[in-house]
Motif scaffolding. Structure first.
Motif, short mmCIF file in Angstrom:
data_model
loop_
_atom_site.label_atom_id
_atom_site.label_comp_id
_atom_site.label_asym_id
_atom_site.label_seq_id
_atom_site.Cartn_x
_atom_site.Cartn_y
_atom_site.Cartn_z
N LEU B 20 38.25 19.78 6.55
CA LEU B 20 37.53 20.41 7.49
C LEU B 20 37.88 19.93 9.20
N SER B 24 39.51 22.20 12.18
CA SER B 24 38.60 22.39 13.61
C SER B 24 39.95 21.97 14.41
N VAL B 151 32.73 26.77 3.77
CA VAL B 151 33.02 26.85 5.19
C VAL B 151 34.49 27.49 5.04
N LEU B 155 35.30 30.55 6.94
CA LEU B 155 36.44 30.76 8.06
C LEU B 155 37.27 31.58 7.68
N VAL B 199 32.46 23.18 13.48
CA VAL B 199 33.25 22.94 12.29
C VAL B 199 33.49 21.27 12.09
#
Ligand SMILES: Nc1ncnc2c1ncn2[C@@H]1O[C@H](COP(=O)(O)OP(=O)(O)O)[C@@H](O)[C@H]1O
Ligand SMILES: [Mg+2]
Lengths: 265, 292
Positions: B20, B24, B151, B155, B199
């Motif tokens: 994650l 980002s 997530v 995304l 994020v």
């Protein structure tokens, strides 16, 4: 097919290009470039360049490599700031680059400038994303333009995987999808074979017949002769001639300044 | 064998947090062509806010929202207030400003909250669940796994299935062409920063309960791992960040479990060196797209 053309005087020098083409209605021309001068460091890339494109008119901007043709496009699109001179679109000053689409201006790039890693359809959809349209309308517009350019079967192919002529058509489709009123094409026939060029000429004539004004840069003589109502010749940043294709072709000054045109064929 | 299952499944959960955070970094790299060295410090600030929200309301959901919103706002502030004013012709000035930002934020946090770690008890238990009688990951790890996957999928949908995502990708690939086509490129850069910071804040919030707790430096190691992963995967590649995060997470978990925690950083370094020797652009790097 009758289209308004500036009364041409072959052999007339720079001022000829800057004469506005008076539409029958007296409306300002679609594109009016006046007394444009551009310098890059010490180099004068454009020197007092003027030209106009009327409604539904096809104007070809020709000249040897480095003459300043792409620079004219860059100024019109707000990517290059001129030292002096003006650009007016429908009588109003040209907008900032990101507002061109709102004002009905589209452009293709000499180097295509496709978005790598995206499909053909995604590339064509990009110009519609910033506009307040319903997405269904956007999809429809994309499908219509892909179909028109014979790209529908390739819609979901990554552009990186397409052969050059198809990529070139994707770039054209991306410029057409917004239904522009003024279309700037930078060497649209470059690198294409005879069949593709003939098809392209049909498309350009169709666009103009529907009222879109076209300013195109092209080396390809036959293509220029086939589609252009008027030709403006640039050499070393200056307009050296302007007229109908036939007039320009028989202009001695053009031949002297621009042997490359015939040589390129 | 039981131990292997436990270590791998825990490694996957840890790896997804790294993934994650690496994601980002990839988002910001694609949007603005800079490595945001300030990402960890910014995320920690957002997690301090999340802690405050948690303390005030007792609600973990609100704490998560607090982290996301603060992260996004920090991204907005840093991009509009700092990065946009830095000359962008080369990446160096932006990176230097980002490093300066780390120093400022970490000093401020140190002054405000001192060096001690604030513990955060996880929303779910950290003791392992059993499948049959084989211990696998804990409830909290499972929670982390689910959140991270949601997530990542979100995304993916945002970038690949929405018109905003199309604009973000277009602006990242060819900013000048995008401007010609009416894409508001500066706005896309700002949105990229906001998404990215949010994020990262979420990743750090998920990380903290599995570590000592929260202090100014809580995310430093995570940043190093995520940066490694982003470089491994190719800074341009979201898939690379995901796979790389999982690989590094599992590697750390295995080395820690079978050898010692002290060797884990060396193992990560060894992996990074090997990959860069074999594929200098990163495993998933595509050839630099030619611009017009
Ligand atoms: N951004 C730029 N910076 C410096 N020089 C430029 C730039 N763009 C164009 N030029 C120069 O201006 C001249 C005209 O270029 P261009 O308009 O691309 O020519 P053409 O399209 O007619 O081949 C060339 O000498 C070119 O090198
Ligand atoms: Mg050119």
């Amino acid at each position: 097919m009758s289209r308004s053309t500036t009364p041409p005087t072959a052999g007339s020098r720079p001022s000829a290009g800057s004469r506005p083409s008076p539409g029958a209605t007296g409306r300002p021309p679609r594109l009016e470039v006046d007394a444009l001068t551009v310098e890059f460091g010490g180099l004068t890339a454009l020197d007092d360049v003027g030209l106009t494109v009327g409604d539904g008119e096809v104007v070809a901007l020709i000249g040897p490599n480095g003459a300043g043709k792409t620079t004219v496009f860059n100024v019109v699109c707000g990517l290059v700031r001129p030292r002096s001179g003006s650009v007016r679109i429908d009588g109003r000053p040209a907008p900032a680059t990101s507002r061109l689409a709102d004002r009905g201006v589209s452009r293709t790039l000499q180097g295509l400038g496709l978005f790598g890693g995206m499909t053909a359809a995604e590339n064509v959809l990009v110009p519609l994303t910033g506009r307040p349209r319903r997405s269904a309308d956007g999809e429809r517009a994309v499908v219509a333009v892909l179909q028109r350019l014979d790209l529908l079967d390739l819609a979901d192919t990554a552009v990186d995987a397409l052969p050059y002529p198809e990529r070139k058509r994707v770039a054209l489709a991306r410029a057409l999808v917004t239904d522009p009123r003024l279309l700037l094409l930078d060497e649209p026939a470059g690198g294409l074979g005879a069949d593709d060029i003939a098809a392209l000429a049909d498309v350009v004539r169709g666009i103009a017949a529907a009222g879109t004004s076209v300013l195109l840069v092209e080396h390809h003589v036959d293509f220029v002769m086939a589609v252009a109502d008027r030709v403006v010749v640039l050499d070393f940043g200056r307009v050296v001639a302007c007229g109908t294709p036939d007039e320009v072709r028989s202009d001695a000054a053009v031949e002297a300044a621009y042997l490359g045109l015939e040589a390129a064929r | 064998m039981d131990r292997l299952v436990l270590l791998v499944s825990t490694g996957v959960a840890r790896g997804l947090v790294i993934a994650l955070f690496a994601l980002s970094l990839v988002i910001i790299w694609r949007a603005a062509r800079i490595v945001n060295f300030g990402q960890a410090a910014m995320a920690v600030v957002a997690v301090y806010v999340a802690f405050a929200v948690h303390a005030a309301t007792g609600s973990y959901v609100l704490a998560v929202l607090g982290a996301l919103v603060t992260g996004a706002l920090l991204g907005l502030a840093v991009e509009r207030g700092l990065m946009r004013r830095v000359p962008g012709a080369t990446p160096m000035p932006g990176m230097i400003v980002a490093i300066g930002l780390v120093m400022v934020l970490q000093s401020l946090l140190g002054v405000l909250f001192g060096p001690r770690h604030r513990p955060m008890s996880p929303v779910f238990s950290q003791s392992p669940l059993y499948v049959g009688d084989v211990p696998v990951l804990s409830r909290y790890d499972l929670f982390v796994l689910v959140v991270a996957l949601v997530v990542v999928v979100g995304l993916g949908l945002l970038f690949n299935r929405s018109t905003l995502g199309l604009q973000l990708r277009a602006a990242a690939v060819a900013p000048e062409v995008s401007r010609l086509l009416g894409v508001r490129v500066p706005r896309m850069v700002t949105i990229g920063w906001m998404l990215s910071s949010a994020v990262a804040a979420l990743a750090v919030l998920l990380l903290v309960p599995t570590e000592l707790g929260l202090n100014a430096h809580s995310a430093d190691v995570l940043f190093v791992h995520a940066f490694t992963v982003a470089v491994l995967g190719g800074l341009d590649s979201p898939a690379g960040a995901l796979v790389g995060g999982l690989v590094v997470g599992v590697l750390i978990s295995l080395v820690t479990g079978y050898a010692s925690a002290g060797l884990a950083p060396l193992a990560v370094l060894g992996l990074l060196t090997t990959v860069l020797l074999v594929r200098p652009g990163g495993i998933f790097a595509t050839k630099e797209a030619r611009t017009a």
